[in-house]
Design a protein around this motif. Structure first.
Motif, PDB file in Angstrom:
ATOM      1  N   THR A  78      77.940  16.827   0.874  1.00  0.00           N
ATOM      2  CA  THR A  78      77.323  15.835  -0.010  1.00  0.00           C
ATOM      3  C   THR A  78      77.250  14.470   0.673  1.00  0.00           C
ATOM      4  O   THR A  78      76.233  13.775   0.597  1.00  0.00           O
ATOM      5  CB  THR A  78      78.111  15.724  -1.321  1.00  0.00           C
ATOM      6  N   ALA A  79      78.321  14.091   1.366  1.00  0.00           N
ATOM      7  CA  ALA A  79      78.346  12.807   2.067  1.00  0.00           C
ATOM      8  C   ALA A  79      77.329  12.777   3.195  1.00  0.00           C
ATOM      9  O   ALA A  79      76.647  11.768   3.414  1.00  0.00           O
ATOM     10  CB  ALA A  79      79.745  12.537   2.602  1.00  0.00           C
ATOM     11  N   LEU A 130      72.131  10.963   5.655  1.00  0.00           N
ATOM     12  CA  LEU A 130      70.862  11.278   6.307  1.00  0.00           C
ATOM     13  C   LEU A 130      69.661  10.809   5.501  1.00  0.00           C
ATOM     14  O   LEU A 130      68.584  10.553   6.062  1.00  0.00           O
ATOM     15  CB  LEU A 130      70.768  12.784   6.573  1.00  0.00           C
ATOM     16  N   ALA A 131      69.827  10.677   4.210  1.00  0.00           N
ATOM     17  CA  ALA A 131      68.724  10.222   3.355  1.00  0.00           C
ATOM     18  C   ALA A 131      68.490   8.725   3.466  1.00  0.00           C
ATOM     19  O   ALA A 131      67.431   8.222   3.058  1.00  0.00           O
ATOM     20  CB  ALA A 131      69.002  10.601   1.906  1.00  0.00           C
ATOM     21  N   ALA A 132      69.441   7.995   4.004  1.00  0.00           N
ATOM     22  CA  ALA A 132      69.320   6.530   4.104  1.00  0.00           C
ATOM     23  C   ALA A 132      68.513   6.136   5.338  1.00  0.00           C
ATOM     24  O   ALA A 132      68.596   6.770   6.389  1.00  0.00           O
ATOM     25  CB  ALA A 132      70.714   5.906   4.181  1.00  0.00           C
ATOM     26  N   ASP A 133      67.712   5.089   5.190  1.00  0.00           N
ATOM     27  CA  ASP A 133      66.957   4.564   6.331  1.00  0.00           C
ATOM     28  C   ASP A 133      67.843   3.747   7.253  1.00  0.00           C
ATOM     29  O   ASP A 133      67.652   3.750   8.477  1.00  0.00           O
ATOM     30  CB  ASP A 133      65.796   3.689   5.839  1.00  0.00           C
ATOM     31  N   CYS A 177      74.405   1.992  11.907  1.00  0.00           N
ATOM     32  CA  CYS A 177      74.886   3.192  12.598  1.00  0.00           C
ATOM     33  C   CYS A 177      73.960   4.389  12.396  1.00  0.00           C
ATOM     34  O   CYS A 177      74.078   5.388  13.113  1.00  0.00           O
ATOM     35  CB  CYS A 177      76.304   3.538  12.158  1.00  0.00           C
ATOM     36  N   ARG A 178      73.020   4.298  11.454  1.00  0.00           N
ATOM     37  CA  ARG A 178      72.151   5.442  11.151  1.00  0.00           C
ATOM     38  C   ARG A 178      71.172   5.740  12.279  1.00  0.00           C
ATOM     39  O   ARG A 178      70.903   6.915  12.593  1.00  0.00           O
ATOM     40  CB  ARG A 178      71.384   5.173   9.844  1.00  0.00           C
ATOM     41  N   ALA A 179      70.642   4.707  12.920  1.00  0.00           N
ATOM     42  CA  ALA A 179      69.588   4.899  13.921  1.00  0.00           C
ATOM     43  C   ALA A 179      70.069   5.686  15.133  1.00  0.00           C
ATOM     44  O   ALA A 179      69.269   6.353  15.803  1.00  0.00           O
ATOM     45  CB  ALA A 179      69.040   3.544  14.359  1.00  0.00           C
ATOM     46  N   ARG A 194      80.445   4.736   3.150  1.00  0.00           N
ATOM     47  CA  ARG A 194      79.632   3.733   2.456  1.00  0.00           C
ATOM     48  C   ARG A 194      78.518   4.374   1.634  1.00  0.00           C
ATOM     49  O   ARG A 194      78.305   4.011   0.475  1.00  0.00           O
ATOM     50  CB  ARG A 194      79.040   2.767   3.471  1.00  0.00           C
ATOM     51  N   THR A 195      77.801   5.329   2.215  1.00  0.00           N
ATOM     52  CA  THR A 195      76.672   5.926   1.497  1.00  0.00           C
ATOM     53  C   THR A 195      77.117   6.886   0.398  1.00  0.00           C
ATOM     54  O   THR A 195      76.401   7.094  -0.577  1.00  0.00           O
ATOM     55  CB  THR A 195      75.741   6.662   2.464  1.00  0.00           C
ATOM     56  N   SER A 196      78.320   7.475   0.551  1.00  0.00           N
ATOM     57  CA  SER A 196      78.804   8.410  -0.466  1.00  0.00           C
ATOM     58  C   SER A 196      79.608   7.721  -1.560  1.00  0.00           C
ATOM     59  O   SER A 196      79.855   8.307  -2.614  1.00  0.00           O
ATOM     60  CB  SER A 196      79.676   9.485   0.191  1.00  0.00           C
ATOM     61  N   GLY A 197      80.037   6.479  -1.306  1.00  0.00           N
ATOM     62  CA  GLY A 197      80.859   5.770  -2.271  1.00  0.00           C
ATOM     63  C   GLY A 197      82.287   6.261  -2.322  1.00  0.00           C
ATOM     64  O   GLY A 197      83.041   5.921  -3.249  1.00  0.00           O
TER      65      GLY A 197
END
Length: 238
Positions: free
Chosen positions: A137-138, A143-146, A163-165, A203-206
């Motif tokens: 889930t995390a 991966l869904a975040a830009d 860090c996503r890029a 951060r993205t999963s809370g």
């Protein structure tokens, strides 16, 4: 006036070395390893070339060192020699001189060029003590975040970066400790590390960050932009 130092002859041969950090030796810092390696070079009687100047140093170039606390099967360095030596002889001598857990994997003649330029990406295995469903889930949210901004303390203070890029691929599955992440990271500036990605996942999963992850670098080398696969920098034609 102070006498000028003797100028050292340039290396007559350069060798590239792949080594591993295993077991408890994953906690060896880069500084600790460099000291251990220089002692091993001396004990193994490797005919090193030296730099010029008032304080000559053996010609050793390190590239792409992993963070302290990470195990690795793919650490690299290059040495310059004052004599031509069979790489297999150097491999055997260093394997005997280095402590168990700092293990020489391969030694080859350098084809030239900068070793660091060949290290474009790393493949990491990250073991976490959380259920696989939670990890999946995390990963999906990440991966869904830009963009996924994270912060890290550097020598110049606290720095924020995306860090996503740098993440080429990321997946989660069941592992021995609970969950295992398969992560491929592109090298760049700033350098994004696996712990930065873990901060981004939190951060993205809370959810809070997972304590004591076990990080292992499996490979690093040139990146195929079409397939996302990482090649072998010591044997580029393989």
């Amino acid at each position: 006036m102070r006498d000028q130092p003797e100028q050292q002859a340039p290396p007559v041969q350069k060798l590239r070395i792949r080594y591993a950090k295993r077991g408890r030796l994953r906690f060896t810092s880069h500084r600790d390893f460099s000291r251990a390696f220089e002692r091993a070079i001396f004990r193994a009687r490797v005919p090193m070339a030296y730099s010029s100047g008032f304080n000559p140093h053996p010609r050793i170039s390190y590239a792409g060192a992993s963070p302290t606390g990470s195990a690795s099967e793919a650490e690299f360095l290059e040495i310059g020699l004052a004599e031509v030596v069979d790489p297999a002889t150097v491999h055997a001598a260093l394997a005997e001189a280095l402590p168990d857990g700092l293990d020489v994997v391969d030694v080859v003649e350098s084809p030239g060029g900068a070793l660091a330029d060949q290290l474009e990406a790393s493949h990491w295995q990250v073991d976490l003590d959380i259920p696989p469903a939670e990890a999946a889930t995390a990963v999906a949210a990440f991966l869904a975040a830009d963009e996924v901004p994270v912060e890290r303390m550097t020598k110049k203070g606290l720095r924020e970066f995306d860090c996503r890029a740098a993440v080429i691929s990321l997946s989660a599955s069941a592992g021995e400790r609970g969950s295992r992440l398969d992560l491929v990271l592109r090298h760049g500036t700033p350098s994004v590390r696996p712990d930065d990605v873990l901060a981004g996942l939190a951060r993205t999963s809370g959810r809070p960050a997972v304590p004591s992850p076990l990080l292992t670098r499996l490979t690093q080398g040139p990146l195929d932009p079409d397939t996302g696969e990482i090649g072998d920098p010591l044997h580029p034609m393989r």
